[in-house]
Enzyme design. Structure first.
Site, PDB file in Angstrom:
ATOM      1  N   THR A 296      18.639  34.350  31.741  1.00 53.21           N
ATOM      2  CA  THR A 296      17.886  35.770  31.642  1.00 53.21           C
ATOM      3  C   THR A 296      18.331  36.757  30.468  1.00 53.21           C
ATOM      4  O   THR A 296      19.558  36.447  30.326  1.00 53.21           O
ATOM      5  CB  THR A 296      17.525  36.540  32.726  1.00 53.21           C
ATOM      6  OG1 THR A 296      18.796  37.254  33.210  1.00 53.21           O
ATOM      7  CG2 THR A 296      17.030  35.478  33.988  1.00 53.21           C
ATOM      8  N   ASP A 297      17.738  37.609  30.092  1.00 50.55           N
ATOM      9  CA  ASP A 297      18.244  38.601  29.480  1.00 50.55           C
ATOM     10  C   ASP A 297      19.046  39.680  30.504  1.00 50.55           C
ATOM     11  O   ASP A 297      18.668  39.472  31.574  1.00 50.55           O
ATOM     12  CB  ASP A 297      17.167  39.392  28.369  1.00 50.55           C
ATOM     13  CG  ASP A 297      18.020  40.222  27.210  1.00 50.55           C
ATOM     14  OD1 ASP A 297      19.270  40.291  27.382  1.00 50.55           O
ATOM     15  OD2 ASP A 297      17.346  40.259  26.144  1.00 50.55           O
ATOM     16  N   TYR A 298      19.667  40.733  29.750  1.00 51.32           N
ATOM     17  CA  TYR A 298      20.183  41.756  30.633  1.00 51.32           C
ATOM     18  C   TYR A 298      19.330  42.327  31.698  1.00 51.32           C
ATOM     19  O   TYR A 298      18.316  42.924  31.576  1.00 51.32           O
ATOM     20  CB  TYR A 298      21.044  42.570  29.689  1.00 51.32           C
ATOM     21  CG  TYR A 298      22.245  43.337  30.134  1.00 51.32           C
ATOM     22  CD1 TYR A 298      23.248  43.041  29.729  1.00 51.32           C
ATOM     23  CD2 TYR A 298      22.218  44.482  31.044  1.00 51.32           C
ATOM     24  CE1 TYR A 298      24.610  43.619  30.074  1.00 51.32           C
ATOM     25  CE2 TYR A 298      23.358  44.898  31.735  1.00 51.32           C
ATOM     26  CZ  TYR A 298      24.572  44.834  30.995  1.00 51.32           C
ATOM     27  OH  TYR A 298      25.517  45.420  31.291  1.00 51.32           O
TER      28      TYR A 298
END
Length: 768
Positions: A296-298
């Site tokens: 995932t992104d942050y």
């Protein structure tokens, strides 16, 4: 969410098979063959010994507080989590010794001693910074782009890193979006070539080498189409448009063997990307056969709660069931998946798949054979070395785009008396641009230093002239990562007066202006994309001196430059070039390097024109440039961009003539060759990007008025001519139709070749 510090490696069972990419790129790539998640006997034995808690722990990617801040959340109790087997990887930490100590913690303190994987956003260089990706794309030079990625991997791996959250290949057609700086522009064909080049550069031909690193293509998918150009905002797009215009660069990265994929923050069909089964089950895993790691992104999982699709347990369940493998920073997986297994909403088999992908990535890097293999290099030999800086200087010069050059004011003679002015002429911190996470802010050469290095004393004067902005509140927001905007203690009137005095005594004025580094990049959307009022005020004052004015423009996005284009004598877009910016700017200004960059994004006349790009569809009432009513046009501005896609001038001139087709028809088993004669009509050697566009005139659905389908960057001596050929085959004409079938259709086509997307010659052919 916070900075797509895209982490974790997805590794597909790397079986590299040399596979030729489109002939019109003249660029070879590699394709990776999909395999099941097979582990070696050694790693399989470790996997079988893992508890459910340890498997879930491998899905947890943490960020050290020592990193550059890109989000509001920092992982806590990292040491304890590593010891308990609750961490699979870490990003944000730099330096061989610190990374070695952290790895020792994982190997010696956790029950099974599974090594960690360490990543960082190595976006446009490590310690040696190169042009921002948007600038690098303007070189149209795939070999150079691959070389830059290879160099970046050499530096980063020498300092202990093994995973980069790059390349970002999001198609972006809204310059208000700050992250346009991080990608390759508006075109899927060019973007695909860049994606292949960067993956090959980072990963090389063998990931077991200690100077290669896993690449991570991001952000899947369509992040660059955020509404209003606002970061993290909604994306509303048909599957047909996504497949034809936005997906190709992601697919190119997959075909090149990219090891990992990062999710995006936006929704697709109203479902947040990190829980979107269409993206990760249907497209990525089933259709594209990607078996590597998806991260995932942050804190993207946590942020799905704000999207309104459930609490943390619910969104974590949806993410793992959508085939997302690793949770960056948010720890939704770590804290909820075991309960979801108990409740029967997540299967152990799903967690096993994710865990195996992460272990496979570590195995492919050789970490189970030697957890410390990336910590045995000597970074002092590699970081900011002379050869690296030499490559940086060449890449900066190659990325610059000459937008205007009336009366050949450029190149400047060394005997010319120059007034150097502007807030970016002596601004070291702003040279390296956004997303320079590991960059050395003390290393860049300023433009003033470039002048001092190459011109004699007394041949130029310097005055700041104005601030980047006089707006203190805006400056405060820009300066989130350090002081990029310094508001001078002098009044604007005093600064302008000094610049005017210097300008009055000069032959030519070089004004170095534009944006601060973090006016672009993540979380840097702007509604106003022109020069700030403080800079316009200085330019208008200097204009009254009736001296030639050269605008040297630092920027990370297309800008609105109507007044500048009408009133200034030359405009050289130098973007943000990195460590060697100042030297390279002067190389081009004085003619040591002939500029050859071409725009990869259209520059709008006005923000109200956005989106404006070269491959738009036609309309039932086409614009005829009359600006009359009942046509698809504006009454107050033209439809066309100020500077079109593919545009860029040179210090020499090129003529296109004698365009030819080898035959008037194309069949599925017989290629067609289109060629054009390109002549350097000037007095010096130059490089030109010859561009080929195709239009499908009649099809089952409306098709773009032109699509880039080939390009070649060539060098031609003065007065020399070269015949340039492109091959058109039936696969080049394929597209997704209304049934989402990928196929070509017989009928009429137009092929266009030219120096940019507007100035082209056209011939017609048929596909039968």
């Amino acid at each position: 969410m916070k900075l797509t510090f895209t982490f974790y490696l997805a590794l597909v069972f790397l079986v590299f098979c040399g596979c030729k990419s489109n002939k019109n790129n003249k660029y070879d790539t590699f394709t990776i063959a999909p395999k099941s998640i097979l582990l070696s006997p050694k790693v399989e034995s470790i996997f079988k010994s893992m508890t459910l808690d340890e498997k879930i722990g491998q899905l947890n990617l943490v960020r050290s507080g020592a990193s550059v801040k890109t989000g509001e959340i920092v992982s806590s109790n990292i040491r304890e989590k590593i010891a308990s087997g609750s961490v699979g990887g870490m990003f944000g930490t730099q330096g061989v010794e610190l990374l070695r100590q952290t790895q020792e913690m994982a190997v010696n303190s956790s029950r099974l001693g599974i090594p960690l994987i360490f990543g960082l956003d190595v976006i446009h260089g490590y310690k040696t910074t190169f042009p921002i990706p948007l600038a690098l794309s303007c070189t149209w030079d795939m070999k150079l782009i691959e070389q830059v990625a290879r160099n970046s991997a050499n530096e980063a791996t020498s300092d202990g890193l093994m995973w980069t959250f790059s390349p970002m290949v999001d198609i972006a057609r809204d310059p208000r979006w700050g992250r346009i700086a991080e990608g390759g522009g508006e075109d899927p064909f060019l973007g695909s070539a860049i994606a292949r080049a960067m993956v090959n550069g980072y990963q090389g031909s063998n990931l077991s080498n200690d100077n290669t690193m896993i690449a991570c293509v991001k952000h899947f998918a369509n992040y660059g189409a955020s509404e209003g150009g606002r970061d993290y905002a909604t994306v509303d797009m048909s599957k047909l448009r996504a497949l034809n215009e936005y997906f190709p660069p992601y697919k190119a990265a997959i075909d090149a063997g990219v090891g990992s994929v990062m999710t995006s923050f936006n929704v697709l069909d109203y479902v947040p990307a990190s829980a979107n089964t269409y993206l990760y089950n249907d497209i990525l895993r089933d259709q594209w056969k990607f078996n590597g790691l998806v991260v995932t992104d942050y804190t993207a999982i946590n942020e799905m709660v704000n999207h309104g699709i459930g609490d943390l347990k619910e969104v974590s369940k949806r993410a793992i069931n959508a085939n997302v493998d690793m949770d960056m920073v948010g720890e939704g997986f770590l804290n909820t998946l075991k309960k979801s297994v108990d409740e029967g909403t997540v299967t152990i088999e799903q967690i096993d798949k994710a865990c195996r992908r992460i272990l496979k990535a570590k195995e492919m890097l050789g970490l189970f054979d030697d957890p410390y293999k990336y910590f045995n290099n000597n970074p002092k030999k590699e970081l900011l070395s002379p050869k690296n800086r030499q490559l940086a200087r060449a890449s900066v010069a190659a990325s610059m785009v000459l937008l205007k050059n009336d009366k050949s004011v450029l190149p400047l003679s060394k005997s010319t008396k120059i007034a150097l002015v502007g807030p970016l002429a002596d601004s070291r911190r702003n040279m390296i641009g956004c997303w320079s996470v590991a960059g050395d802010h003390d290393a860049p050469i300023t433009v003033l230093e470039g002048f001092e290095n190459q011109l004699s004393k007394g041949s130029f004067t310097y005055a700041k002239g104005c601030n980047i902005t006089d707006n203190g509140k805006l400056a405060e927001r820009i300066n989130a990562f350090g002081k990029e905007v310094n508001i001078d203690s002098r009044t604007p009137k005093e600064m302008i007066a000094e610049a005017m005095e210097n300008g009055a005594n000069a032959d030519v004025i070089v004004a170095v202006m534009g944006e601060a580094a973090d006016m672009t990049g993540e979380a840097s959307s702007m509604a106003h994309i022109g020069l700030q009022p403080s800079q316009i005020k200085l330019l208008k004052a200097l204009k009254t001196l009736n001296k030639p004015i050269v605008l040297v423009l630092f920027n990370g996005r297309p800008m609105t430059l109507v007044w500048e284009a009408e009133n200034l004598d030359a405009i050289l877009d130098v973007w943000f070039g990195g460590t060697e910016s100042g030297n390279a700017v002067v190389d081009v200004l004085i003619g040591n390097v002939n500029p050859s960059g071409k725009l990869t994004t259209s520059f709008p006349v006005s923000v109200g024109q956005i989106p404006v790009y070269h491959s738009m569809l036609n309309t039932g009432r086409p614009n005829d440039k009359s600006q009359k009513k009942f046509k698809s046009n504006y009454l107050d501005i033209p439809n066309e961009p100020l500077f079109p896609f593919g545009f860029g001038l040179s210090y020499t001139t090129f003529r296109y003539s004698d365009m030819q087709l080898s035959r008037p028809t194309l069949s599925s088993n017989q290629d067609l060759i289109v060629s054009v004669l390109v002549t350097n009509t000037g007095n010096q050697k130059g490089k030109e990007v010859v561009q080929m566009y195709i239009r499908d005139v009649i099809a089952s659905i409306s098709r773009p008025m032109k699509e880039l389908k080939g390009f070649q960057k060539i060098e031609i001596e003065a007065k020399e001519s070269k015949r340039i050929e492109f091959i058109i085959d039936e696969p080049l004409l394929k597209f997704y139709n209304s049934k989402l079938e990928y196929k070509s259709e017989v009928g009429k086509f137009e092929v266009m070749i030219g120096t940019n997307s507007v100035d082209v010659q056209t011939l017609k052919f048929k596909l039968k």
